[in-house]
Write a protein that holds these residues in place. Structure first.
Motif, PDB file in Angstrom:
ATOM      1  N   LEU A 210      47.786  16.710   5.478  1.00  0.00           N
ATOM      2  CA  LEU A 210      47.297  15.729   4.512  1.00  0.00           C
ATOM      3  C   LEU A 210      48.409  14.763   4.088  1.00  0.00           C
ATOM      4  O   LEU A 210      48.176  13.556   3.927  1.00  0.00           O
ATOM      5  CB  LEU A 210      46.725  16.434   3.283  1.00  0.00           C
ATOM      6  CG  LEU A 210      45.413  17.191   3.493  1.00  0.00           C
ATOM      7  CD1 LEU A 210      45.031  17.953   2.232  1.00  0.00           C
ATOM      8  CD2 LEU A 210      44.285  16.246   3.899  1.00  0.00           C
TER       9      LEU A 210
ATOM     10  N   LEU B 277      37.817  14.606   6.101  1.00  0.00           N
ATOM     11  CA  LEU B 277      38.249  14.529   4.705  1.00  0.00           C
ATOM     12  C   LEU B 277      37.077  14.659   3.737  1.00  0.00           C
ATOM     13  O   LEU B 277      37.227  15.192   2.634  1.00  0.00           O
ATOM     14  CB  LEU B 277      38.990  13.216   4.454  1.00  0.00           C
ATOM     15  CG  LEU B 277      40.334  13.029   5.168  1.00  0.00           C
ATOM     16  CD1 LEU B 277      40.988  11.724   4.725  1.00  0.00           C
ATOM     17  CD2 LEU B 277      41.272  14.201   4.928  1.00  0.00           C
TER      18      LEU B 277
ATOM     19  N   ILE C 134      43.396  17.794  -1.311  1.00  0.00           N
ATOM     20  CA  ILE C 134      43.201  16.369  -1.018  1.00  0.00           C
ATOM     21  C   ILE C 134      43.375  15.522  -2.268  1.00  0.00           C
ATOM     22  O   ILE C 134      43.817  14.363  -2.198  1.00  0.00           O
ATOM     23  CB  ILE C 134      41.816  16.120  -0.369  1.00  0.00           C
ATOM     24  CG1 ILE C 134      41.763  14.677   0.166  1.00  0.00           C
ATOM     25  CG2 ILE C 134      40.683  16.383  -1.337  1.00  0.00           C
ATOM     26  CD1 ILE C 134      40.526  14.370   0.975  1.00  0.00           C
TER      27      ILE C 134
ATOM     28  N   LEU D 151      43.950   9.048  -0.198  1.00  0.00           N
ATOM     29  CA  LEU D 151      42.972   9.679   0.691  1.00  0.00           C
ATOM     30  C   LEU D 151      41.605   9.772   0.009  1.00  0.00           C
ATOM     31  O   LEU D 151      40.564   9.598   0.654  1.00  0.00           O
ATOM     32  CB  LEU D 151      43.445  11.075   1.109  1.00  0.00           C
ATOM     33  CG  LEU D 151      44.728  11.144   1.944  1.00  0.00           C
ATOM     34  CD1 LEU D 151      45.004  12.590   2.369  1.00  0.00           C
ATOM     35  CD2 LEU D 151      44.648  10.237   3.174  1.00  0.00           C
TER      36      LEU D 151
END
Length: 286
Positions: free
Chosen positions: A206, A235, A251, A257
């Motif tokens: 990540l 994701l 995440i 992201l």
């Protein structure tokens, strides 16, 4: 005869599980044989996939990847949510038919469509950029995926997150997938690590992805490339289907992201709310 009785007594659980699996396989095979061949519209991609998910259109990153790509490519397509019982020739959950031709595996499906319908989402990017995007996609599809699978099917249940509620599967199905994922990840290699080491690997992937994305809207700049469909598909499982587990927490350490997921959703899924079950509270309408 006595030895058979003794074996049955000492291995009753194993024999019972074998019987259940055998009956389940028999039913699936019987249904496949009885399934009438459907006739689909010509020149239309028929995307076979599993049913809609709780808070994202699919619980499978590869089903979501392929449908996102189809939306990006703007080709005529239709979804058929039957792949739990109607698997591809490779046993996978996402596959396509096109004018009678059948193609398995999300990546080979995309390559087939590119060639058959003359699609090239990456034509405006340099060879160097395309190579970099492919390398990122391979990391996501072939490495990050296994950490996500372990988290969802093995670590989350042991942490009190019940997949029967979050994923809407029966206890038996969850148990079988748990064992399958442990076996597959051990063979692949990631499953040989401790949970803490797997989390470290997930974080590294990540972090690398976050660094590569930087302040760009999409992987290669202001326009989405083909690999964006795969990255978004993966994701989204962590961001929308993390259910409070480590994957969701991981995440959310990377705001770019999370913003990327929302950006892909807004750009390509204007009907998102129609394509989810809102936590299994209602049927998706699309």
């Amino acid at each position: 005869m006595d030895s058979i009785r003794n074996f049955a007594k000492t291995h009753s659980k194993e024999l019972g599980l074998t019987a259940v699996v055998g009956i389940s396989l028999f039913i699936v095979i019987k249904r496949r044989k009885k399934r009438a061949k459907r006739v689909y519209p010509p020149n239309t991609i028929v995307h076979h996939q599993i049913g809609r998910g709780a808070y994202a259109p699919s619980l499978s990153p590869f089903c979501l990847k392929l449908e996102t790509y189809l939306r990006m490519a703007k080709v005529p397509f239709m979804n058929v949510h039957d792949s739990i019982s109607n698997r591809s020739s490779k046993g996978k959950l996402t596959w396509i038919e096109y004018n009678g031709e059948k193609v398995a595996d999300s990546e080979f499906c995309i390559q087939f469509i590119n060639q058959k319908i003359n699609i090239d989402l990456d034509k405006d990017f340099s060879e160097e950029d395309r190579a970099a995007a492919l390398a990122i996609q391979r990391m996501v599809d072939e490495h990050l995926f296994w950490t996500v699978a372990l988290q969802r099917w093995v670590y989350d249940p042991s942490s009190g997150i019940d997949p029967r509620k979050t994923l809407n599967f029966s206890w038996f199905t969850c148990h079988m997938i748990n064992k399958l994922i442990q076996k597959q990840t051990y063979a692949q290699g990631v499953g040989r690590h401790t949970k803490e080491e797997v989390h470290h690997v997930m974080d590294e992937d990540l972090k690398a992805l976050s660094k590569f994305l930087g302040k760009k809207n999409f992987l290669l700049g202001e326009k989405a490339c083909q690999a964006d469909s795969a990255v978004f598909g993966m994701l989204a499982q962590m961001y929308y289907h993390g259910f409070g587990g480590y994957g969701e927490k991981a995440i959310k350490k990377y705001p770019n992201l999370c913003e990327y997921c929302d950006r892909m959703k807004e750009a390509l899924w204007p009907d998102w709310d129609d394509c989810i079950t809102h936590g299994w509270t209602k049927e998706a309408t699309k």
